[in-house]
Design a protein around this motif. Structure first.
Motif: not given
Length: 128
Positions: A105-128
């Motif tokens: 992600v350079e500036k911003q990204a749309v996230i939806t349910a089930g997307d995998r977000i990686t911060l450093g080496k940590i994977d997080l699942m976005f849930m709604r």
């Protein structure tokens, strides 16, 4: 001509007050929907982080809304934001990369349910 000037002297302020009143009424009618079951889930250990506001900071410092105490997570890593019923993730610094479904992600990204977000080496699942 003077009658028109005299009329506009009273009509324009009245019109301005009407427009202001309608604008305030429209703002008061518009209510933000409450956030229900919006969360990030750590895919490594299953920890769940509830998102309770429309703008949530993520990082390893105590002043962040979601605190991830991992060495690869920056102090202020990203911001998750809800705007007009869409969710976005915004990296705070170029030195702290954010990935959504393995795409940087350079500036911003749309996230939806089930997307995998990686911060450093940590994977997080976005849930709604």
């Amino acid at each position: 001509m003077s009658e028109l000037t005299e009329l506009s002297r009273y009509a324009l302020p009245v019109l301005a007050v009407i427009i202001l009143a309608l604008s305030v009424a429209a703002l008061l009618r518009r209510k933000n929907q409450p956030l229900v079951n919006v969360r990030l889930i750590n895919t490594i250990n299953g920890d769940s982080y509830e998102i309770t506001s429309r703008e949530t900071s993520v990082g390893c410092l105590k002043d962040c809304d979601i605190i991830l105490t991992y060495p690869t997570v920056a102090r202020h890593h990203a911001v998750i934001k809800c705007a007009r019923d869409s969710w976005y993730i915004i990296p705070v610094s170029a030195d702290a990369p954010v990935f959504v479904n393995a795409t940087r992600v350079e500036k911003q990204a749309v996230i939806t349910a089930g997307d995998r977000i990686t911060l450093g080496k940590i994977d997080l699942m976005f849930m709604r």
